[in-house]
Design an enzyme around this catalytic site. Structure first.
Site, PDB file in Angstrom:
ATOM      1  N   SER A 249       0.834  -1.194   0.000  1.00 35.28           N
ATOM      2  CA  SER A 249       0.000   0.000   0.000  1.00 35.28           C
ATOM      3  C   SER A 249       0.876   1.254   0.000  1.00 35.28           C
ATOM      4  O   SER A 249       1.603   1.491  -0.964  1.00 35.28           O
ATOM      5  CB  SER A 249      -0.966  -0.038   1.190  1.00 35.28           C
ATOM      6  OG  SER A 249      -1.968   0.929   1.053  1.00 35.28           O
TER       7      SER A 249
ATOM      8  N   ASP B  46     -10.138  -2.966  -5.410  1.00 35.13           N
ATOM      9  CA  ASP B  46      -9.458  -2.213  -4.355  1.00 35.13           C
ATOM     10  C   ASP B  46     -10.063  -0.815  -4.227  1.00 35.13           C
ATOM     11  O   ASP B  46     -10.126  -0.063  -5.197  1.00 35.13           O
ATOM     12  CB  ASP B  46      -7.962  -2.112  -4.671  1.00 35.13           C
ATOM     13  CG  ASP B  46      -7.127  -1.684  -3.478  1.00 35.13           C
ATOM     14  OD1 ASP B  46      -7.651  -0.969  -2.600  1.00 35.13           O
ATOM     15  OD2 ASP B  46      -5.947  -2.068  -3.429  1.00 35.13           O
TER      16      ASP B  46
ATOM     17  N   HIS C  21      -8.340  -4.431  -1.548  1.00 36.50           N
ATOM     18  CA  HIS C  21      -7.063  -4.061  -0.946  1.00 36.50           C
ATOM     19  C   HIS C  21      -6.493  -5.141  -0.041  1.00 36.50           C
ATOM     20  O   HIS C  21      -5.286  -5.353   0.004  1.00 36.50           O
ATOM     21  CB  HIS C  21      -7.240  -2.769  -0.141  1.00 36.50           C
ATOM     22  CG  HIS C  21      -5.969  -2.030   0.123  1.00 36.50           C
ATOM     23  ND1 HIS C  21      -5.223  -1.450  -0.884  1.00 36.50           N
ATOM     24  CD2 HIS C  21      -5.304  -1.760   1.278  1.00 36.50           C
ATOM     25  CE1 HIS C  21      -4.165  -0.850  -0.363  1.00 36.50           C
ATOM     26  NE2 HIS C  21      -4.190  -1.030   0.936  1.00 36.50           N
TER      27      HIS C  21
END
Length: 726
Positions: A578, A663, A698
């Site tokens: 991330s 995501d 995600h």
């Protein structure tokens, strides 16, 4: 392109690499050179800001949720799907020779996990709650028993049944009414973290007709057992912006809006105090927060603000007796603990309980009737401090590992002398421990089981050392490796970090990681600026116009490890997730020859374009983290490090990039565009693969074991580059 098209082009002339890399230098696997690489079409999009023009050839990859959800894709959607599928097919073909290794890694990772495991029960309002897994099932059973002799188990949520025939399934928040009869729970079946809340009668097992869509997944029960408060999300940005009151038996369209957070830089959430006396609504952003409260006995009453929001003032609230206890940064960079009467809550009434300290970060606190437990961070490590309210018997729980993680966990009982906490280190599995605050006795309730007869934590070595950054700052490094690993320039090493949002990278145990350690890898954590390991200033020195410290710290740690003989650029790997993927993109641009391989998972790499677009989730309330590019100074600074904008014609390391089509935090098009631009410009013949999970977001795959398939892919990527086949 279709997957079998790529497979048909594979030439099975793969160079076989030695398993015993310590005896000879491995050659890189070059199977991918015989496979045609995907090519994304280019449509030049001119992006003009502050008199500067950027040309983005892959801007077209962005899709709206509506486009993604179309049963019949439009041309743009189909082009995106074709490209992502082509990249997935290329990944499958390029890694085909590692399939047996991936299967072996997955099998051994999963085999270390006890299949019929259960959590340590916690007590609440006359019941004991726990989760358990049954062998062969991928989802948990959520259970409870009454606290009495010979109590029977109640399965309040049956995860395996609920997840049947769903590509993705996640249970979010769960909350029980005060009379123990009703359960509110949240479900996400898309992986966009937009939850639907359902209600279940635990006496009859029946579902109520009430259904709350588009929520954050959390509720707070009023004490009347029929009123709940919940947070909804903006349908475009997914910002948690509104709090509603719902009365059971009514339609969601009739719910009363009790709070609307109109400032787009804030998000909001609702929770109930441990005392069950108050319900809180919190609005927060990077630099400021605001809490309002309501007596849980009067759900139709008026909400009151504890302290009106101010820039650079953050605070969080707990309740005990006649006081609110507040952790705040008011005149306290590293935070302090204050208290204030419930009747007079604004900041002029705050009285210090634990004063500010320059060298200790106050991270959390737990209040009991007779004791106060503090989660502190000192010299980069978390500690637990316990004291009586009168200041007597003030002490720290002692821990012996050079690098570890310890934190208070579920403590719902106020009137107790027992603090429950979790402890782990790089060599010690997670343990749940009850600590008697009066006698200092400890009881280990459960230690994470490693299902491997050959495992012993004594077989591994943990170290703590420091690298000197280019500006003279000392950066902590945590390392772990197997005792029989020969440390030298030929030792493979994986360096991991995150370095954003003040989130500290903790040195915890991982059964998964054993698959690397047992094959001779060193695993290292760089505790770089942007996290909060060394206090709040550590975070402040790694954000906004100081963000590049995060990247140079990581590079300096890598160079230090090479200089000290832990590894070398031919055998060093970097991984981040991330915002840690942003770190990977930056260091790949800045120091590409320092790494043999880079793994960037769900990476935030298109910094400027994302932060320019306020319709994208997370953008507006992150301006104080990255800066607002509508300000020229921030635009130019962000542009100077944005990984996507700084790809250029040069050699890059071997790279594995992962993403999820759904995501909501880092949209899939960021890693997809980055991959396409790297393919276009890089001058090397190193491996570059993009792995897109078309079903998830995600957090990756749902379920207990499915996620480890991607871990096996990541490990096989590195092991293959090291010439390790088994």
């Amino acid at each position: 392109m279709k997957s079998n098209f790529f497979y048909s082009l594979i030439i099975f002339s793969i160079i076989f690499l030695s398993c015993k890399k310590e005896k000879q230098e491995p050659e890189l696997a070059k199977a991918h050179l015989s496979i045609e690489t995907p090519t994304a079409k280019k449509i030049a999009e001119e992006l003009k800001t502050h008199g500067d023009t950027r040309v983005d050839n892959y801007f077209w990859m962005r899709l709206s949720d509506e486009q993604k959800n179309n049963e019949i894709p439009d041309r743009q959607t189909q082009d995106v799907l074709d490209y992502l599928n082509a990249e997935n097919a290329y990944k499958d073909a390029a890694m085909k020779h590692t399939e047996s290794l991936q299967k072996k890694l997955y099998t051994e990772i999963v085999s270390r996990i006890r299949k019929d495991d259960s959590s340590v029960p916690y007590n609440d309002n006359g019941y004991s709650y726990y989760t358990r897994f049954e062998e062969g099932l991928d989802y948990a059973l959520y259970c409870r028993k009454q606290i009495k002799d010979a109590a029977e188990e109640e399965i309040i949520l049956n995860g395996p049944e609920m997840a049947e025939e769903k590509a993705f399934f996640s249970i979010g928040g769960r909350s029980i009414s005060m009379n123990n009869e009703l359960l509110g729970y949240a479900i996400d079946t898309v992986s966009r973290r937009r939850y639907t809340i359902f209600f279940k009668n635990l006496k009859t097992g029946e579902l109520l007709p009430d259904k709350l869509d588009n929520t954050s997944g959390r509720i707070a029960w009023a004490n009347d057992n029929k009123t709940v408060f919940y947070t909804s999300k903006d349908s475009v940005t997914l910002r948690e912006d509104k709090v509603y009151k719902h009365v059971l038996g009514t339609d969601q369209s009739k719910d009363e809006l009790v709070f609307d957070e109109k400032d787009e830089t804030f998000s909001t959430y609702v929770y109930k105090s441990r005392s069950d006396k108050f319900i809180f609504i919190v609005s927060s952003q990077t630099l400021s927060s605001e809490s309002r409260y309501l007596n849980a006995d009067t759900p139709n009453g008026a909400w009151k603000v504890i302290q009106p929001r101010e820039r650079d003032l953050k605070y969080s609230v707990a309740h005990l007796g006649e006081y609110f206890y507040i952790r705040t940064n008011k005149d306290a960079t590293n935070f302090k603990l204050v208290k204030t009467p419930v009747t007079t809550t604004t900041k002029e009434n705050w009285v210090d309980v634990i004063p500010h300290r320059k060298d200790v970060l106050l991270q959390s606190f737990t209040v009991f009737k007779n004791y106060l437990a503090l989660g502190e961070r000192n010299n980069g490590l978390r500690t637990i401090r316990v004291m009586k309210w009168n200041g007597e018997d003030d002490h720290y729980i002692e821990f012996n590992d050079p690098a570890y993680l310890a934190y208070a966990t579920t403590n719902l009982d106020f009137d107790t002398n027992i603090l429950r906490y979790t402890y782990t280190s790089l060599t010690t599995p997670f343990s749940t421990i009850d600590y008697r605050m009066d006698t200092k006795e400890q009881t280990i309730l459960k230690e994470q089981e490693v299902v491997d007869p050959n495992f012993s934590k004594d077989n591994y070595i943990s170290e703590r050392t420091y690298a000197t950054a280019r500006d003279g700052v000392k950066i902590p490094i945590s390392l772990v490796y197997k005792k029989d690993t020969q440390i030298s320039s030929k030792t493979p090493l994986l360096l991991y970090s995150y370095g954003s949002y003040g989130s500290s990278t903790e040195p915890y145990f991982s059964t998964t990681r054993l698959s690397l350690l047992d094959r001779g890898f060193v695993y290292a954590i760089a505790h770089i600026r942007g996290g909060q390991e060394m206090g709040r200033y550590w975070y402040e020195d790694g954000k906004l116009l100081k963000k590049k410290n995060t990247f140079t710290d990581f590079i300096d740690v890598g160079q230090f490890l090479n200089k000290e003989g832990y590894s070398s650029p031919e055998h060093m790997y970097a991984r981040g997730v991330s915002a840690g993927g942003l770190l990977m993109g930056a260091v790949a641009n800045m120091k590409p020859k320092l790494w043999n391989g880079v793994i960037a998972a769900v990476p935030f790499v298109d910094v400027v374009s994302t932060m320019m677009d306020e319709t994208i989730p997370l953008t507006t309330f992150e301006f104080d983290e990255w800066g607002n590019p509508k300000n020229k100074e921030y635009y130019e600074y962000m542009l100077s490090y944005s990984p996507y904008d700084n790809v250029e014609a040069k050699e890059y390391p071997n790279m594995l990039i992962t993403t999820g089509y759904w995501d909501s935090q880092v949209q899939y098009w960021e890693p997809a565009k980055w991959t396409a631009k790297l393919r276009e410009l890089k001058t090397d013949d190193n491996l570059l693969i993009l792995d897109t999970d078309m079903e998830t977001g995600h957090g990756g795959a749902s379920g207990r074991f499915e996620r480890y398939k991607r871990v096996a892919l990541e490990y096989a990527f590195m092991l293959d580059l090291e010439g390790i086949k088994e």
